[in-house]
Write a protein that holds these residues in place. Structure first.
Motif, PDB file in Angstrom:
ATOM      1  N   GLN A  94      -5.520  10.445  35.472  1.00 19.81           N
ATOM      2  CA  GLN A  94      -4.234   9.921  35.926  1.00 19.81           C
ATOM      3  C   GLN A  94      -3.831   8.662  35.177  1.00 19.81           C
ATOM      4  N   GLU A  95      -4.825   7.844  34.788  1.00 20.69           N
ATOM      5  CA  GLU A  95      -4.512   6.667  33.987  1.00 20.69           C
ATOM      6  C   GLU A  95      -3.911   7.088  32.648  1.00 20.69           C
ATOM      7  N   CYS A  96      -4.462   8.138  32.088  1.00 20.80           N
ATOM      8  CA  CYS A  96      -4.005   8.594  30.775  1.00 20.80           C
ATOM      9  C   CYS A  96      -2.741   9.449  30.865  1.00 20.80           C
ATOM     10  N   TYR A  97      -2.459   9.996  32.045  1.00 23.56           N
ATOM     11  CA  TYR A  97      -1.353  10.947  32.197  1.00 23.56           C
ATOM     12  C   TYR A  97      -0.033  10.335  31.758  1.00 23.56           C
ATOM     13  N   ASN A  98       0.289   9.148  32.316  1.00 22.47           N
ATOM     14  CA  ASN A  98       1.572   8.535  32.007  1.00 22.47           C
ATOM     15  C   ASN A  98       1.673   8.128  30.540  1.00 22.47           C
ATOM     16  N   SER A  99       0.512   7.781  29.929  1.00 26.51           N
ATOM     17  CA  SER A  99       0.525   7.313  28.551  1.00 26.51           C
ATOM     18  C   SER A  99       0.647   8.446  27.548  1.00 26.51           C
ATOM     19  N   PHE A 100      -0.037   9.566  27.832  1.00 25.15           N
ATOM     20  CA  PHE A 100      -0.132  10.621  26.840  1.00 25.15           C
ATOM     21  C   PHE A 100       0.802  11.801  27.107  1.00 25.15           C
ATOM     22  N   ARG A 101       1.314  11.898  28.323  1.00 27.70           N
ATOM     23  CA  ARG A 101       2.214  13.011  28.592  1.00 27.70           C
ATOM     24  C   ARG A 101       3.463  12.850  27.744  1.00 27.70           C
ATOM     25  N   ILE A 102       3.854  13.912  27.087  1.00 26.92           N
ATOM     26  CA  ILE A 102       5.015  13.876  26.214  1.00 26.92           C
ATOM     27  C   ILE A 102       6.261  14.103  27.044  1.00 26.92           C
ATOM     28  N   ALA A 103       7.142  13.127  27.031  1.00 24.61           N
ATOM     29  CA  ALA A 103       8.352  13.222  27.837  1.00 24.61           C
ATOM     30  C   ALA A 103       9.255  14.330  27.314  1.00 24.61           C
ATOM     31  N   PRO A 104       9.922  15.039  28.208  1.00 25.05           N
ATOM     32  CA  PRO A 104      10.828  16.089  27.766  1.00 25.05           C
ATOM     33  C   PRO A 104      11.926  15.526  26.876  1.00 25.05           C
ATOM     34  N   ALA A 105      12.342  16.317  25.914  1.00 29.15           N
ATOM     35  CA  ALA A 105      13.463  15.913  25.068  1.00 29.15           C
ATOM     36  C   ALA A 105      14.741  15.991  25.888  1.00 29.15           C
ATOM     37  N   ASN A 106      15.408  14.867  26.067  1.00 26.32           N
ATOM     38  CA  ASN A 106      16.573  14.823  26.927  1.00 26.32           C
ATOM     39  C   ASN A 106      17.839  14.545  26.132  1.00 26.32           C
ATOM     40  N   GLU A 107      18.936  15.099  26.634  1.00 27.88           N
ATOM     41  CA  GLU A 107      20.230  14.803  26.057  1.00 27.88           C
ATOM     42  C   GLU A 107      20.653  13.398  26.454  1.00 27.88           C
ATOM     43  N   LYS A 108      21.647  12.874  25.758  1.00 26.99           N
ATOM     44  CA  LYS A 108      22.152  11.538  26.067  1.00 26.99           C
ATOM     45  C   LYS A 108      23.465  11.656  26.831  1.00 26.99           C
ATOM     46  N   PHE A 109      23.720  10.671  27.690  1.00 26.09           N
ATOM     47  CA  PHE A 109      24.987  10.645  28.410  1.00 26.09           C
ATOM     48  C   PHE A 109      26.132  10.459  27.420  1.00 26.09           C
ATOM     49  N   SER A 110      27.266  11.065  27.742  1.00 25.96           N
ATOM     50  CA  SER A 110      28.446  10.970  26.886  1.00 25.96           C
ATOM     51  C   SER A 110      29.576  10.295  27.657  1.00 25.96           C
ATOM     52  N   THR A 111      30.753  10.273  27.056  1.00 30.64           N
ATOM     53  CA  THR A 111      31.911   9.657  27.699  1.00 30.64           C
ATOM     54  C   THR A 111      32.581  10.594  28.706  1.00 30.64           C
ATOM     55  N   GLU A 112      32.094  11.827  28.813  1.00 31.95           N
ATOM     56  CA  GLU A 112      32.674  12.784  29.750  1.00 31.95           C
ATOM     57  C   GLU A 112      32.283  12.443  31.196  1.00 31.95           C
ATOM     58  N   PRO A 113      33.030  12.966  32.179  1.00 32.78           N
ATOM     59  CA  PRO A 113      32.723  12.666  33.591  1.00 32.78           C
ATOM     60  C   PRO A 113      31.333  13.160  33.996  1.00 32.78           C
ATOM     61  N   CYS A 114      30.711  12.431  34.914  1.00 29.35           N
ATOM     62  CA  CYS A 114      29.421  12.811  35.500  1.00 29.35           C
ATOM     63  C   CYS A 114      29.652  13.211  36.957  1.00 29.35           C
ATOM     64  N   TRP A 115      29.073  14.329  37.359  1.00 29.00           N
ATOM     65  CA  TRP A 115      29.195  14.792  38.747  1.00 29.00           C
ATOM     66  C   TRP A 115      27.884  14.555  39.480  1.00 29.00           C
ATOM     67  N   LEU A 116      28.004  14.004  40.698  1.00 29.20           N
ATOM     68  CA  LEU A 116      26.831  13.692  41.517  1.00 29.20           C
ATOM     69  C   LEU A 116      27.052  14.207  42.933  1.00 29.20           C
ATOM     70  N   LEU A 117      26.777  15.484  43.153  1.00 23.70           N
ATOM     71  CA  LEU A 117      26.843  16.087  44.488  1.00 23.70           C
ATOM     72  C   LEU A 117      28.100  15.663  45.248  1.00 23.70           C
ATOM     73  N   GLY A 118      29.251  15.953  44.674  1.00 20.84           N
ATOM     74  CA  GLY A 118      30.514  15.662  45.340  1.00 20.84           C
ATOM     75  C   GLY A 118      31.225  14.435  44.831  1.00 20.84           C
ATOM     76  N   GLU A 119      30.566  13.594  44.069  1.00 22.50           N
ATOM     77  CA  GLU A 119      31.176  12.399  43.505  1.00 22.50           C
ATOM     78  C   GLU A 119      31.383  12.588  42.006  1.00 22.50           C
ATOM     79  N   CYS A 120      32.532  12.146  41.522  1.00 26.68           N
ATOM     80  CA  CYS A 120      32.828  12.224  40.093  1.00 26.68           C
ATOM     81  C   CYS A 120      32.931  10.813  39.525  1.00 26.68           C
ATOM     82  N   PHE A 121      32.200  10.560  38.464  1.00 26.64           N
ATOM     83  CA  PHE A 121      32.216   9.267  37.793  1.00 26.64           C
ATOM     84  C   PHE A 121      32.820   9.463  36.406  1.00 26.64           C
ATOM     85  N   SER A 122      34.007   8.908  36.195  1.00 23.40           N
ATOM     86  CA  SER A 122      34.685   9.060  34.913  1.00 23.40           C
ATOM     87  C   SER A 122      35.154   7.699  34.416  1.00 23.40           C
ATOM     88  N   GLN A 123      35.467   7.646  33.146  1.00 22.22           N
ATOM     89  CA  GLN A 123      35.926   6.400  32.556  1.00 22.22           C
ATOM     90  C   GLN A 123      37.273   5.988  33.152  1.00 22.22           C
TER      91      GLN A 123
END
Length: 397
Positions: A53-82
């Motif tokens: 478990q000590e090594c898990y956080n250090s060596f686990r390879i984080a998933p490749a994630n997309e980056k947030f853009s300027t488009e609206p974000c939806w959060l379970l009924g809430e819309c966050f836009s510029q």
């Protein structure tokens, strides 16, 4: 003659299991093998577990994630836009507001270590096998916050859902009780296999366990798993209200049935859990993505338990063609109610993004109707979506 201490050399394999690898798994599957001298081999399991478990956080390879853009974000009924100023300056202020909302509204459950032992399993950590249960805990906590009208997780007074999820036998939705209940449903052999043989609890298994735990701890809440992905209105009415009701159809208007307060007073909050498989392959059938987006942009949805490369995550929204999720794959120390600043370990300031195409088709969708009015509006919502011509994930009858 003085007895000599017996020293033993153990070879410890700290490789990350296949189902925990990120997108670069084929390039990073080299085993980390370390040698340790251990005085008492018979009592070395917990030591090795802590090393892993000590090594898990250090060596686990984080998933490749997309980056947030300027488009609206939806959060379970809430819309966050510029806003107009952010659009002019191409600013990402809406993303900042989105993240602040996630941090203030959502409990983040992750792997824990050194919690009280889970009886019959001699287990003090869920690292490597408990991700679906942690994702499900997040969905349940979101539902409870909505039921008890808790807008901020640091403002809990009468009802504090966090207390119900702490890692001990006394908390009704603890990892301990999920594992214990899984043994009674699926048998101790299968539960042990899940915990120690690199398998994991699936969304359907979680739903079955959660149904029993909610019935036991909160009998005033209806936890309903529809048969064959079909929500039967008569069955819901039978479960949620205590008197004979006027028949409801999917085309009925809300004003015709929700004008009397008596309906709300007798209605039990309804949490519908829909385990489903959106395609036979390793990714979602894209025909269902419009319905997923519609659900994630509605206030009825409490989130989705889904998998990303066989590692469970909790989906809370979307932006363009990417889901937004909280990741439970982070090992933290176990805490108690007396731990200082306990809430800091249960909040996440950085939700992640990943393509819809990267999500496994096996998932469980949460739908909450706190009042009868909510249920009527949910039926109308689904009826309107069906009229759009897009395929639906589940049906109403």
């Amino acid at each position: 003659m003085e007895d000599e201490e017996e020293w033993n050399i153990l070879e410890v394999d700290l490789s990350i299991p296949d189902h925990e690898m990120g997108t670069h798994e084929h390039h990073h599957k080299d085993h980390l093998v370390l040698d340790f001298k251990i005085v008492n081999v018979n009592n070395s399991f917990s030591f090795l577990q802590n090393i892993y478990q000590e090594c898990y956080n250090s060596f686990r390879i984080a998933p490749a994630n997309e980056k947030f853009s300027t488009e609206p974000c939806w959060l379970l009924g809430e819309c966050f836009s510029q806003n107009i100023f952010e659009r002019k300056e191409n600013s990402m202020g809406h993303v900042t507001r989105f993240k602040e909302s996630v941090q203030s509204q959502f409990l983040w459950f992750t792997y824990r270590r050194d919690f009280p032992v889970i009886p019959a399993y001699n287990c003090t950590s869920d690292a490597g096998w408990g991700c679906t249960l942690r994702s499900g805990q997040m969905l349940l906590a979101r539902a409870f916050n909505s039921i008890y009208k808790i807008s901020r997780i640091d403002d809990c007074q009468t009802h504090n859902p966090l207390h119900w999820f702490l890692d001990n036998d006394a908390s009704p939705y603890s990892i301990h009780n999920f594992v214990s209940e899984s043994a009674s449903i699926f048998g101790i052999h299968q539960s042990t296999s899940i915990m120690y043989n690199g398998e994991w609890f699936g969304p359907s298994q979680f739903s079955q366990i959660a149904e029993l735990l909610v019935q036991r701890a909160h009998p005033n809440i209806v936890f309903h798993i529809p048969f064959a992905n079909c929500v039967y209105i008569d069955r819901v009415l039978e479960l949620c209200q205590s008197f004979a009701s006027t028949t409801i159809t999917t085309s009925s208007s809300s004003s015709a049935f929700c004008s009397e307060e008596d309906y709300e007073e007798s209605w039990k909050p309804l949490l519908i859990m829909i385990p489903t498989l959106l395609g036979p392959a390793e990714k979602i059938n894209r025909n269902y993505i419009p319905h997923l987006k519609a659900l994630l942009s509605s206030a009825f949805c409490t989130g989705i338990i889904a998998g990303r490369e066989k590692a469970s995550v909790y989906i809370i929204g979307y932006q363009e063609e990417n889901v937004i999720y909280l990741d439970p794959h982070h090992v933290q120390n176990s805490v108690s109610l007396f731990t200082p600043n306990i809430l800091e370990t249960y909040t996440c300031a950085n939700p992640l993004l990943s393509s819809f195409d990267s999500i496994d088709p096996s998932m469980a969708i949460g739908i909450l109707c706190r009042t009868k009015r909510d249920f009527i509006e949910f039926l109308e919502f689904e009826n309107n979506f069906e009229a759009s011509g897009h395929p639906t994930i589940f049906s109403i009858a």
